[in-house]
Write a protein that holds these residues in place. Sequence first.
Motif, mmCIF file in Angstrom:
data_model
loop_
_atom_site.group_PDB
_atom_site.id
_atom_site.type_symbol
_atom_site.label_atom_id
_atom_site.label_comp_id
_atom_site.label_asym_id
_atom_site.label_seq_id
_atom_site.Cartn_x
_atom_site.Cartn_y
_atom_site.Cartn_z
ATOM 1 N N PRO A 1 0.899 -1.179 0.107
ATOM 2 C CA PRO A 1 -0.081 0.150 -0.055
ATOM 3 C C PRO A 1 0.838 1.322 -0.085
ATOM 4 O O PRO A 1 2.089 1.392 0.467
ATOM 5 N N THR A 2 0.260 2.234 -0.660
ATOM 6 C CA THR A 2 1.182 3.654 -0.661
ATOM 7 C C THR A 2 0.505 4.655 0.012
ATOM 8 O O THR A 2 -0.463 4.317 0.579
ATOM 9 N N SER A 3 1.121 5.725 0.259
ATOM 10 C CA SER A 3 0.514 6.759 1.165
ATOM 11 C C SER A 3 -0.725 7.250 0.470
ATOM 12 O O SER A 3 -1.652 7.611 1.047
ATOM 13 N N LEU A 4 -0.989 7.413 -1.140
ATOM 14 C CA LEU A 4 -2.011 7.707 -1.446
ATOM 15 C C LEU A 4 -3.165 6.768 -1.500
ATOM 16 O O LEU A 4 -4.304 7.061 -1.305
ATOM 17 N N LEU A 5 -2.898 5.459 -1.191
ATOM 18 C CA LEU A 5 -3.893 4.374 -1.068
ATOM 19 C C LEU A 5 -4.452 4.710 0.425
ATOM 20 O O LEU A 5 -5.569 4.858 0.644
ATOM 21 N N ASP A 6 -3.719 4.818 1.347
ATOM 22 C CA ASP A 6 -3.823 4.891 2.744
ATOM 23 C C ASP A 6 -4.693 6.188 3.004
ATOM 24 O O ASP A 6 -5.958 6.147 3.464
ATOM 25 N N LEU A 7 -4.240 7.360 2.157
ATOM 26 C CA LEU A 7 -5.006 8.455 2.319
ATOM 27 C C LEU A 7 -6.511 8.594 1.835
ATOM 28 O O LEU A 7 -7.489 8.687 2.560
ATOM 29 N N ASN A 8 -6.444 7.717 0.878
ATOM 30 C CA ASN A 8 -7.618 7.612 0.033
ATOM 31 C C ASN A 8 -8.746 6.803 0.742
ATOM 32 O O ASN A 8 -9.917 7.153 0.709
ATOM 33 N N LEU A 9 -8.266 5.876 1.405
ATOM 34 C CA LEU A 9 -9.049 4.614 2.045
ATOM 35 C C LEU A 9 -9.584 5.530 3.415
ATOM 36 O O LEU A 9 -10.960 5.528 3.570
ATOM 37 N N ALA B 1 -3.885 12.758 -5.357
ATOM 38 C CA ALA B 1 -3.389 13.718 -4.200
ATOM 39 C C ALA B 1 -3.819 15.208 -4.166
ATOM 40 O O ALA B 1 -4.310 15.415 -3.250
ATOM 41 N N GLU B 2 -3.778 15.715 -5.322
ATOM 42 C CA GLU B 2 -4.211 17.050 -5.497
ATOM 43 C C GLU B 2 -5.417 17.158 -5.341
ATOM 44 O O GLU B 2 -5.851 18.236 -4.811
ATOM 45 N N ALA B 3 -6.334 16.241 -5.742
ATOM 46 C CA ALA B 3 -7.789 16.504 -5.493
ATOM 47 C C ALA B 3 -8.447 15.976 -3.941
ATOM 48 O O ALA B 3 -9.411 16.675 -3.898
ATOM 49 N N LEU B 4 -7.232 15.559 -3.355
ATOM 50 C CA LEU B 4 -7.730 15.310 -2.010
ATOM 51 C C LEU B 4 -7.495 16.490 -1.068
ATOM 52 O O LEU B 4 -8.024 16.670 0.193
#
Lengths: 291, 537
Positions: B510-518, B530-533
């Motif tokens: 898992p990447t930081s982007l996946l972590d953050l998205n979840l 990431a920019e959209a988050l």
Amino acid sequence: MLVTWRYRPRKSLVQWFDPRAWVIFYLCFLFSTLAFWDIRFLLPFLAIALLWLFTSGLTWNEVRRPFLFIGAFVFFFAFLTFLTGRGGMEVYETEHLIRRLQAPFTILGWRPTLEITVERAFFAISQFVRVFSIAVMTILIPYSLNPALYGVTFKGLGLPDKIAYAMDLTMRFIPTFARDFQLTMDAQRARGYELEKISGGLVEQVRKLGPLIVPVTIHAIIGSEDIIDAMDLRAFGIGPRTWLQELHYQPRDYVLIALGLLLLVCSITLGLSGLGNFWVPQALIRWATGG
Amino acid sequence: MSEKPLVLEHVSFRYRSRQGAAIHDISFSAEPGELLLLAGASGCGKTTLIRAINGLIPRSYKGELTGKIRVQGQETTSMPLARISQMVGTVLQDPERQILGTKVINEVAFGLENMGLPRAEILRRAEAALEYLNISHLRDRETFNLSGGEKQKVALAGVLAMKPSVLLLDEPLASLDPASAQEALAMIRRLADEGLTILMVEHRVEDVLQIHPSRVMYMSEGEIRYLGDAAGLAEAVDFREVKLPARQVALRAAQETTPERVTFLPKTQRAASAPLVRFENVSFGYETGHEVLHGISLDIHPGDVIAVLGPNGAGKTTFVKHAIGLLKPKSGRVLVNGQDTRQASVAEIAATLGYVFQSPSHMLFAPTVREELAFGPRNLKHSAEQIEQGIKRALEIVNLRERENDPPLSLSFGQQKRISIAAILAMRSKILVMDEPTAGQDYRNYMNFMDAILQMPGFEAILFITHDVDLAVIYANRVILVADGTVRADGPPQQVLKDYNVLRACRVVPTSLLDLNLQLLPKTGQFLRAEALAKVL
């Protein structure tokens, strides 16, 4: 990256010997075969080659492709010699006609004619036996020599380090080239390219092979540059190198080398004494001439 | 006085065949045990710098080199390459380009053999290197049968056995699956901790930051733009050029006066219509050995944007080669547009399914980019007008419009890769299949062309094989996890990628982007870049 031939260790006659001994025997065999055109002398060579083949442990499935390809290639050229009558001119002077076949048509006034003579037929058979014997022995090499020992084998045959390693790379270049060719072929087929549908004149056909030939060639050149860089980056050529693998001759290896050398000396001696030249059975000539 | 392992003073280099300096006035030094990360976009001079340090410049790559390079206090500019290579070890981006030996032990021993060491010493050092990297079990294996991760370790063992004082790593993670990349990073950290000076070029900055590099160097246009600790990097670099951790990107994007709002919507919507491609219980094995695919059954529908993830050697490429008919199943069948691939030629299937191969050098041949792009459509008997439009469109997508009349083979690797993608785009197939489309590309370029490809009209489905989990997060509407020749999971990314246990079993990290998205999924309802988050953070 260089790939290797489909070698695998087996309990076989050819792999029982030191690779250097086998290469020396192979070279003796090769030059001995070249000394003869007489099928009576060539048949024992074919027998020797087949002995090595049948004791090699190789299955028909493994060697089917090279045998069909090289076998067809050798047969094609022998047959071409038979059709044209060229190639044998240097080893026989007179010909004894068995049958003349003439085409029922003419091309610009020339009527295609096939003259079947005793000499042409026997020359084609002798040529096939001669080249096929060498082919059998040559096909055995990639299947029976351990790729990890290529370099040290050539070094052990007296070549300098750099040449021995170059030979090692060259041996592995051939299957690598075949793999790259296949990859390129796949990539171009995925772009709708169909080799089997190439048409046009000779120049046009060669031009249409560009999508295969150019990438494979460029890949080979880039690959070679990578190899040179990789070797330089690990101190290749700094001085005399140590070869990790060691080869040790066993008594049986000396026997094989001695047999090879004996074969070569005998062949050269026979050749120099005028034996082993092209031969056709006298009975056949008598039959052809109705005598 | 102990000398620094590596010192560069005002080093500049200009390739003989090019105008302008590839690197300009580079000065820095590295301490023993220092792990220095070198980041920057393609063409920023990273690889040139590595070549200058390991001596390939100016020996193999000719040009004008000025300034001084000292390794362990010795100036290397006038040293023979073979001597430099005993002090400076280099592991190239693609281990396939570096490995020479047929067996692992021969490969690891190669440098030591060249140094003329006694045989017992060679064996001792080679075996120690294998043991150090935990790959003693590979000792007698053939090198070309190893997986990507294993090849990387073997290449590294061959360099470490020579005991260099400086180790140069040129994008060591590029060809590795995520789990192998993690292992490689842990190993690199250990080497630095034990005193080796390491200079590591890597696009995957986010991954490298996890092993805490001592310093980070950021290069642009051949010059050092930043050299300092990792904490300062996020401020110093353009987050669109270098891949930073997702949270940092989101925070940076939020600070921008006009935050970039990328609205991606596939033009095609997933429909419940007849499948474009159907795999029915497909099994396959190569002549030489064991079965590679076991009983694969799945459908590809219009509207699918599929990311295929899985470890090296899992059978991903074998799987997609079945879709285009380059490989025929040993059992089961593959249908493309309802037609069995056994009954169709590859050329016929190519009209429906365009397949971009991993390596561009296996397909580029034409004298100009334009002719290269026209080759496929011409084979498919497109009209002159269609060919013209296809070429124009494809070149715009890969951002190489100005290269139209250049020979493809004279372009950089990254540009060649984009040409290979454009060559298939120009064919206007219904389905686009890409094998590792982003390999060898810099971050900005691959994000741009992935955006453009997914918004290109005409495709009914897209499938790409990748090691980059973030590509699956950002672009896919369906993720297929493959391991050991079987499909382990198949479904929407939000569903498949949330099960970390299955991911680990498929060597996906898992990447930081996946972590953050979840984490933000309850708010966003979908995976975003990431920019959209930034807006929901």
